[in-house]
Design an enzyme around this catalytic site. Structure first.
Site, PDB file in Angstrom:
ATOM      1  N   VAL A  13      -3.963   4.385   0.257  1.00  0.00           N
ATOM      2  CA  VAL A  13      -2.822   4.299   1.188  1.00  0.00           C
ATOM      3  C   VAL A  13      -2.076   5.636   1.263  1.00  0.00           C
ATOM      4  O   VAL A  13      -1.686   6.082   2.352  1.00  0.00           O
ATOM      5  CB  VAL A  13      -1.867   3.152   0.777  1.00  0.00           C
ATOM      6  CG1 VAL A  13      -0.705   3.051   1.748  1.00  0.00           C
ATOM      7  CG2 VAL A  13      -2.625   1.832   0.703  1.00  0.00           C
ATOM      8  N   VAL A 129       2.942  -6.588   3.084  1.00  0.00           N
ATOM      9  CA  VAL A 129       2.350  -7.853   3.546  1.00  0.00           C
ATOM     10  C   VAL A 129       1.609  -7.605   4.856  1.00  0.00           C
ATOM     11  O   VAL A 129       2.150  -7.013   5.796  1.00  0.00           O
ATOM     12  CB  VAL A 129       3.424  -8.938   3.764  1.00  0.00           C
ATOM     13  CG1 VAL A 129       2.758 -10.263   4.126  1.00  0.00           C
ATOM     14  CG2 VAL A 129       4.292  -9.115   2.539  1.00  0.00           C
ATOM     15  N   LYS A 202       2.464 -11.925  -1.648  1.00  0.00           N
ATOM     16  CA  LYS A 202       2.807 -11.734  -0.233  1.00  0.00           C
ATOM     17  C   LYS A 202       3.506 -12.955   0.358  1.00  0.00           C
ATOM     18  O   LYS A 202       4.489 -12.823   1.105  1.00  0.00           O
ATOM     19  CB  LYS A 202       1.542 -11.409   0.559  1.00  0.00           C
ATOM     20  CG  LYS A 202       0.967 -10.038   0.205  1.00  0.00           C
ATOM     21  CD  LYS A 202      -0.430  -9.871   0.756  1.00  0.00           C
ATOM     22  CE  LYS A 202      -0.964  -8.474   0.527  1.00  0.00           C
ATOM     23  NZ  LYS A 202      -2.400  -8.362   0.806  1.00  0.00           N
TER      24      LYS A 202
HETATM   25  N1  LIG Z   1      -5.519  -0.466  -0.272  1.00  0.00           N
HETATM   26  C1  LIG Z   1      -4.963  -1.200   0.683  1.00  0.00           C
HETATM   27  O1  LIG Z   1      -5.596  -1.535   1.688  1.00  0.00           O
HETATM   28  C2  LIG Z   1      -3.567  -1.644   0.550  1.00  0.00           C
HETATM   29  C3  LIG Z   1      -2.811  -1.358  -0.555  1.00  0.00           C
HETATM   30  N2  LIG Z   1      -1.497  -1.751  -0.631  1.00  0.00           N
HETATM   31  C4  LIG Z   1      -0.700  -1.398  -1.778  1.00  0.00           C
HETATM   32  O2  LIG Z   1      -0.518   0.018  -1.767  1.00  0.00           O
HETATM   33  C5  LIG Z   1      -0.374   0.507  -3.090  1.00  0.00           C
HETATM   34  C6  LIG Z   1      -1.418   1.596  -3.330  1.00  0.00           C
HETATM   35  O3  LIG Z   1      -2.700   1.049  -3.165  1.00  0.00           O
HETATM   36  P1  LIG Z   1      -3.992   1.969  -3.068  1.00  0.00           P
HETATM   37  O4  LIG Z   1      -3.689   3.193  -2.294  1.00  0.00           O
HETATM   38  O5  LIG Z   1      -5.089   1.079  -2.627  1.00  0.00           O
HETATM   39  O6  LIG Z   1      -4.196   2.363  -4.610  1.00  0.00           O
HETATM   40  P2  LIG Z   1      -5.108   3.514  -5.227  1.00  0.00           P
HETATM   41  O7  LIG Z   1      -5.516   3.029  -6.573  1.00  0.00           O
HETATM   42  O8  LIG Z   1      -6.156   3.929  -4.265  1.00  0.00           O
HETATM   43  O9  LIG Z   1      -4.088   4.755  -5.391  1.00  0.00           O
HETATM   44  C7  LIG Z   1      -3.091   4.795  -6.363  1.00  0.00           C
HETATM   45  C8  LIG Z   1      -2.502   6.203  -6.410  1.00  0.00           C
HETATM   46  O10 LIG Z   1      -1.393   6.209  -7.291  1.00  0.00           O
HETATM   47  C9  LIG Z   1      -1.555   7.193  -8.293  1.00  0.00           C
HETATM   48  N3  LIG Z   1      -1.063   6.616  -9.544  1.00  0.00           N
HETATM   49  C10 LIG Z   1      -1.221   5.356  -9.997  1.00  0.00           C
HETATM   50  N4  LIG Z   1      -0.603   5.199 -11.173  1.00  0.00           N
HETATM   51  C11 LIG Z   1      -0.035   6.380 -11.461  1.00  0.00           C
HETATM   52  C12 LIG Z   1       0.745   6.868 -12.551  1.00  0.00           C
HETATM   53  N5  LIG Z   1       1.055   6.081 -13.583  1.00  0.00           N
HETATM   54  N6  LIG Z   1       1.183   8.149 -12.494  1.00  0.00           N
HETATM   55  C13 LIG Z   1       0.860   8.943 -11.457  1.00  0.00           C
HETATM   56  N7  LIG Z   1       0.127   8.547 -10.391  1.00  0.00           N
HETATM   57  C14 LIG Z   1      -0.310   7.284 -10.419  1.00  0.00           C
HETATM   58  C15 LIG Z   1      -3.046   7.471  -8.370  1.00  0.00           C
HETATM   59  O11 LIG Z   1      -3.232   8.808  -8.795  1.00  0.00           O
HETATM   60  P3  LIG Z   1      -4.692   9.504  -8.888  1.00  0.00           P
HETATM   61  O12 LIG Z   1      -5.153   9.653  -7.470  1.00  0.00           O
HETATM   62  O13 LIG Z   1      -4.454  10.806  -9.541  1.00  0.00           O
HETATM   63  O14 LIG Z   1      -5.536   8.544  -9.682  1.00  0.00           O
HETATM   64  C16 LIG Z   1      -3.477   7.261  -6.905  1.00  0.00           C
HETATM   65  O15 LIG Z   1      -3.311   8.439  -6.182  1.00  0.00           O
HETATM   66  C17 LIG Z   1      -0.540  -0.719  -4.002  1.00  0.00           C
HETATM   67  O16 LIG Z   1       0.743  -1.238  -4.296  1.00  0.00           O
HETATM   68  C18 LIG Z   1      -1.302  -1.699  -3.134  1.00  0.00           C
HETATM   69  O17 LIG Z   1      -1.072  -3.038  -3.484  1.00  0.00           O
HETATM   70  C19 LIG Z   1      -0.891  -2.428   0.383  1.00  0.00           C
HETATM   71  C20 LIG Z   1      -1.583  -2.741   1.525  1.00  0.00           C
HETATM   72  C21 LIG Z   1      -2.985  -2.406   1.680  1.00  0.00           C
HETATM   73  N1  LIG Z   2      -5.904  -5.857  -1.746  1.00  0.00           N
HETATM   74  C1  LIG Z   2      -5.117  -6.189  -0.609  1.00  0.00           C
HETATM   75  C2  LIG Z   2      -4.702  -4.922   0.071  1.00  0.00           C
HETATM   76  C3  LIG Z   2      -3.624  -5.135   1.028  1.00  0.00           C
HETATM   77  O1  LIG Z   2      -2.558  -5.626   0.727  1.00  0.00           O
HETATM   78  C4  LIG Z   2      -5.940  -7.042   0.374  1.00  0.00           C
HETATM   79  O2  LIG Z   2      -7.156  -7.140   0.176  1.00  0.00           O
HETATM   80  O3  LIG Z   2      -5.350  -7.646   1.261  1.00  0.00           O
HETATM   81 NA    NA Z   3       2.695  -5.371   7.393  1.00  0.00          NA
END
Ligand SMILES: NC(=O)C1=CN([C@@H]2O[C@H](COP(=O)(O)OP(=O)(O)OC[C@H]3O[C@@H](n4cnc5c(N)ncnc54)[C@H](OP(=O)(O)O)[C@@H]3O)[C@@H](O)[C@H]2O)C=CC1
Ligand SMILES: N[C@@H](CC=O)C(=O)O
Ligand code: NA
Length: 429
Positions: A13, A129, A202
């Site tokens: 994201v 959500v 959600k």
């Molecule tokens: N993926 C999706 O389709 C969706 C995701 N979300 C929400 O968005 C959020 C992010 O999801 P997503 O992008 O998939 O997750 P990812 O696991 O792809 O990315 C997480 C990022 O956060 C960084 N990170 C995590 N923990 C730490 C920490 N302790 N210190 C520093 N950096 C940290 C990671 O760093 P590094 O890159 O260095 O590992 C990485 O860049 C979540 O809350 C998820 O529920 C919501 C809707 C849809």
């Molecule tokens: N893991 C979630 C990501 C979006 O919120 C999903 O599959 O819907």
């Molecule tokens: Na939304």
């Protein structure tokens, strides 16, 4: 002066959001006012799909939320800690927050929104959500004059993707889950998706907005899709249903005293609007007075879709900061403080689908019917179609029944000598 963002997380994201914010041509002109000032990550050596100058990327996330130059903190890291503490620190430092983190909001929303109201800042969560689907803003604004009676939907992209492929290709659960992870739909720990916990987070958030009270996350009943088999998908199709993981929040009575908030795999009639929502798509059906039914549909997960939601929240805050209004906007802020009372799942009145494996003895169906009848469970249909080895397979669909009564009947049936097992029990919409 440009509005400075401190983004926490550059994963699926975070990367999608930076890409969108950097690629401004043809989008809203307010994007010109945004400066991606700091981006916090865990690893500095990981290859990144976006170009950011080295002084922007840091592993010191605390420094970002404490930096007086940062106007908006965009939390896209996920997980409960340190996300919760970083969000609270940002708020206490007077920064607005955008987050996609439904896990943290559904569990610590009370603490976070109380702090935000005290600090006079906003916490916006459109991406939390329905991914890219606008649903938080519509509930807070466009639909807020309606009396909401039900919100139900497919709110997890990963499980909808898995169920759709199991249904259309007869694929195995594990293979499809691996694809959902590769496509960036699944959570870092996909058990949150598969066991219904992500959908639980959600629907808790949607229930809180639609029914105007805080929801204790522990009160939300959550059942995932592990027990859904190809056999049940095939029987459901024969009976005129598709199986979907639904999040449901609804008043159970006419005087609105009973609110049910739950997640479970559900047999949805093939002609229902939610039955045709496939793949990573999500849809949320909202019923209210006077509007009637509204269905919001779109991509529920993935980099670009979620970035659209995150960026819309950022834009909302940029507009707010630019207009410099001293008073908080009640349509953006959280406005309720009490907790809603949630009805236990045992008091839910619903229909059920159940599959039994029985020894092929005369009179088994009669004994099932009698036992159900003793608990007030009447049967809409009974089918004995197949055999699994020596065992006969019996599938029943009930009329509406209180869940507690149905479970008591099942316990008695399970103990019958002629019943081998009850491999599946699913609720029917
Ligand atoms: N993926 C999706 O389709 C969706 C995701 N979300 C929400 O968005 C959020 C992010 O999801 P997503 O992008 O998939 O997750 P990812 O696991 O792809 O990315 C997480 C990022 O956060 C960084 N990170 C995590 N923990 C730490 C920490 N302790 N210190 C520093 N950096 C940290 C990671 O760093 P590094 O890159 O260095 O590992 C990485 O860049 C979540 O809350 C998820 O529920 C919501 C809707 C849809
Ligand atoms: N893991 C979630 C990501 C979006 O919120 C999903 O599959 O819907
Ligand atoms: Na939304």
């Amino acid at each position: 002066m440009a509005v400075k963002l401190g983004i926490l997380g550059l994963g699926t994201v975070g990367t999608g959001t930076v890409q969108l914010l950097q690629d401004k041509v043809g989008r809203h002109p307010l994007l010109q006012e945004i400066d991606i000032y700091r981006v916090g990550v865990r690893s500095l050596t990981k290859p990144r799909a976006v170009e950011l100058s080295p002084e922007v990327i840091t592993t010191d996330l605390e420094a970002i939320v404490n930096d007086p130059a940062v106007d908006i903190v965009v939390e896209l890291m996920g997980g409960l800690e340190p996300a919760r503490t970083l969000i609270l620190t940002a708020i206490n430092n007077g920064k607005h927050v955008v987050t996609a983190n439904k896990a943290v909001i559904s569990r610590f929303g009370a603490e976070i929104f109380t702090s935000a109201n005290q600090a006079g800042v906003y916490v916006l969560l459109e991406a939390a959500v329905g991914g890219g689907i606008p649903v938080i803003q519509p509930l807070k604004q466009s639909l807020s004059v309606n009396r909401i009676s039900a919100i139900m939907g497919i709110v997890n992209g990963t499980t909808n993707y898995i169920l759709t492929r199991m249904q259309t290709e007869g694929s195995e659960f594990d293979d499809v889950l691996a694809d959902a992870q590769r496509l960036g739909y699944a959570e870092a720990d996909p058990t949150a998706d598969v066991d219904g916990l992500d959908a639980g987070d959600k629907i808790a958030i949607l229930a809180s907005l639609g029914f105007d009270g805080r929801i204790n996350r522990e009160d939300v009943y959550c059942e995932g899709i592990r027990q859904v088999t190809k056999t049940d998908i095939a029987y459901s199709a024969k009976l005129g249903f598709v199986i979907k993981l639904l999040g449901i929040a609804q008043h159970l009575d006419t005087d609105n005293s009973q609110l049910s908030v739950r997640v479970h795999p559900t047999l949805v009639p093939q002609n229902h609007p939610l039955a045709s929502i496939n793949g990573v798509y999500n849809a949320i059906l909202i019923e209210g007075e006077p509007i009637g039914q509204v269905m919001l549909f779109g991509p529920g997960a993935g980099a670009g879709a979620t970035a659209s939601a995150v960026s819309s929240d950022i834009l909302n805050l940029v507009a707010t900061l630019k207009t410099n209004t001293a008073k908080p906007n009640p349509l953006l802020a959280c406005r309720h403080q009490h907790y809603s009372q949630i009805t236990p799942i045992s008091e839910l009145v619903t229909r059920f689908y159940a599959r039994f494996l029985s020894k092929d003895q005369a009179g088994v169906i009669g004994r099932l019917g009698t036992c159900f009848g003793n608990y007030g469970v009447s049967l809409e249909s009974v089918v004995q179609t197949g055999f699994q080895g020596e065992l006969a397979e019996i599938v029943v669909v009930t009329h509406y029944v209180q869940e507690g009564d149905f479970r008591q009947a099942l316990a008695e049936i399970q103990a019958m000598e002629s019943i081998d097992s009850i491999p599946s029990v699913l609720r029917v919409l």
